[in-house]
Design an enzyme around this catalytic site. Sequence first.
Site, short mmCIF file in Angstrom:
data_model
loop_
_atom_site.label_atom_id
_atom_site.label_comp_id
_atom_site.label_asym_id
_atom_site.label_seq_id
_atom_site.Cartn_x
_atom_site.Cartn_y
_atom_site.Cartn_z
N SER A 233 -82.66 15.94 -110.22
CA SER A 233 -83.83 15.03 -110.21
C SER A 233 -84.05 14.43 -111.60
O SER A 233 -84.43 13.26 -111.73
CB SER A 233 -85.09 15.79 -109.77
OG SER A 233 -85.05 16.01 -108.38
N GLN B 272 -95.78 27.93 -95.99
CA GLN B 272 -97.18 28.35 -96.20
C GLN B 272 -97.96 28.27 -94.89
O GLN B 272 -98.75 29.15 -94.58
CB GLN B 272 -97.80 27.44 -97.28
CG GLN B 272 -99.19 27.86 -97.72
CD GLN B 272 -99.20 29.22 -98.44
OE1 GLN B 272 -98.16 29.70 -98.87
NE2 GLN B 272 -100.35 29.84 -98.49
N ILE B 273 -97.72 27.22 -94.12
CA ILE B 273 -98.44 27.05 -92.85
C ILE B 273 -98.05 28.15 -91.87
O ILE B 273 -98.86 28.58 -91.05
CB ILE B 273 -98.19 25.62 -92.29
CG1 ILE B 273 -98.93 24.60 -93.16
CG2 ILE B 273 -98.64 25.50 -90.83
CD1 ILE B 273 -98.62 23.15 -92.88
N PHE C 293 -64.00 17.05 -103.16
CA PHE C 293 -64.10 16.13 -104.30
C PHE C 293 -64.44 16.98 -105.53
O PHE C 293 -65.48 17.65 -105.56
CB PHE C 293 -65.19 15.09 -104.05
CG PHE C 293 -65.36 14.13 -105.19
CD1 PHE C 293 -64.43 13.12 -105.39
CD2 PHE C 293 -66.42 14.25 -106.07
CE1 PHE C 293 -64.57 12.24 -106.45
CE2 PHE C 293 -66.56 13.37 -107.13
CZ PHE C 293 -65.63 12.35 -107.32
N GLU D 2 -75.35 16.06 -106.59
CA GLU D 2 -75.28 14.58 -106.61
C GLU D 2 -76.23 14.00 -107.66
O GLU D 2 -76.83 12.95 -107.46
CB GLU D 2 -75.60 13.99 -105.24
CG GLU D 2 -74.45 14.06 -104.26
CD GLU D 2 -73.51 12.86 -104.33
OE1 GLU D 2 -73.99 11.74 -104.52
OE2 GLU D 2 -72.30 13.07 -104.21
N GLY D 3 -76.36 14.71 -108.77
CA GLY D 3 -77.28 14.30 -109.83
C GLY D 3 -78.61 14.98 -109.64
O GLY D 3 -79.26 14.84 -108.60
N GLN E 200 -109.16 21.48 -91.88
CA GLN E 200 -108.65 20.33 -92.63
C GLN E 200 -107.61 20.76 -93.67
O GLN E 200 -106.65 20.04 -93.95
CB GLN E 200 -109.78 19.59 -93.35
CG GLN E 200 -110.60 18.72 -92.43
CD GLN E 200 -111.53 17.80 -93.18
OE1 GLN E 200 -111.63 17.85 -94.41
NE2 GLN E 200 -112.23 16.96 -92.45
N PRO F 298 -67.32 23.67 -115.59
CA PRO F 298 -68.30 24.60 -116.17
C PRO F 298 -69.11 23.97 -117.31
O PRO F 298 -70.30 24.20 -117.43
CB PRO F 298 -67.43 25.75 -116.67
CG PRO F 298 -66.21 25.73 -115.78
CD PRO F 298 -65.98 24.29 -115.45
#
Length: 411
Positions: A394, A364-365, A127, A391-392, A306, A132
């Site tokens: 944010s 990170q974990i 599609f 797809e657009g 935690q 540009p």
Amino acid sequence: MAEFTMELDEDQRGVRDWLHGFAEDVMRPAAAEWDEREEFPWPVVQEAAKIGLYSLDFFAQQFLDPTGLGIPMTMEELFWGDAGLGLAIAGTGLAAVGVFANGTEEQIGTWVPQMYGDAAEVKVAAFCSSEPDAGSDVSAMRTRAVYDEAKDEWVLNGTKTWATNGGIAGVHVVVAVVDPALGARGHASFIVPPGTAGLSQGQKFKKHGIRASHTAEVVLDGVRVPGHCLLGGREKLEHRLARARERAKGERETGAGARNAAMATFEASRPAVGAQAVGIARAAYEVALEYAKDRVQFGRPIIDNQGVAFQLADMRTRIDAARLLVWRASWMATAGRPFTSAEGSMSKLFAGETAKTVTAQAMQILGGNGYTREYPVERMHRDAAIYTVFEGTSEIQRLVIARAVSGVGIR
Ligand SMILES: Cc1cc2nc3c(=O)[nH]c(=O)nc-3n(C[C@H](O)[C@H](O)[C@H](O)COP(=O)(O)OP(=O)(O)OC[C@H]3O[C@@H](n4cnc5c(N)ncnc54)[C@H](O)[C@@H]3O)c2cc1C
């Protein structure tokens, strides 16, 4: 029309488990190799075709699922397997949706099956809308389509960019300008049949992530397609253009801003893309959860802290929230409910941002291991980054949502 449900029925669970098996047994073991090779994974797509997964039949069945959950469930499982391979399998769908959205029954019946080919000869489709100088701003599109009345042919000239499967596809769906005075309302979509002279692949892009998916420029140099390749047909186009001219006149008189018609079209396909992002996020979260239970530092598993456990709690909460937004929007689209608050954009925005955040937390974990290609979260993090862009972006999703909820023509 089915009521909104958060539970998959027995048939759907069967399909999900079957997809999960393919994702786990075929996609996962192949993912790192195709990411490194940065080539289109034809053997994986062929495997998917052999079992009927890469086929018009399968995707149409999911698309027609009255609960609206067939497509999001499918996307989540495939992209849980791997995003690059997932897009190699799902990318044709974008071109197919372009034909379903704008084509006549006859055009759908002629072209969509050709997009997939069959298990003996697998095909993909592309599609091509972005250019540009026309990414978020679709109205800046320059690719021109001019009608040659004498030959009943459309002549296409221009350069498309970022096309998924561009140049390796059989069928290309190309959006072009038919009336420059009308901005985004003066566009139409065309089928460029396989092997048409004048269409060629330009640069193939080397990418940060989803590297098994092929992304390239598509150059259209005097491409001639028969009149019947105009999606929707001539009469419908003339009618639409006449309405757009009337509306443009009215807007000049009232000073109202022109709305980008392409944005509204894409709004409907966004939940499916959101579901892909949910799949990536879930995959990274699962790796991080297991790792946190196994990895011992200071004499105890790191999940005992935690600081680590709460991150996992946040990751899981965000993933579930993203899935709920995606399922709501998919159900609304299937039930014919209008996205009055841009619910499709909401789902894509939140799921895309979730994938980016959760994959970063997973890295990170995993500490040093998370940063290496010995573990998959590094790849998942690179793959996730596209979900706040294509797809657009944010920002564009926020624009669409802000306009929908406020009624103000925010720029
Ligand atoms: C891997 C990949 C696959 C793709 N596949 C396809 C495909 O198959 N077919 C296709 O047609 N296209 C495809 N695209 C194109 C994709 O949809 C565009 O990249 C996307 O729409 C953004 O356009 P752009 O890259 O030109 O960014 P730009 O529009 O130049 O945006 C740059 C930045 O400015 C921001 N920005 C722009 N306008 C505004 C505004 N009004 N308000 C606030 N911020 C704004 C954006 O959010 C972004 O952060 C693909 C792209 C990639 C990278």
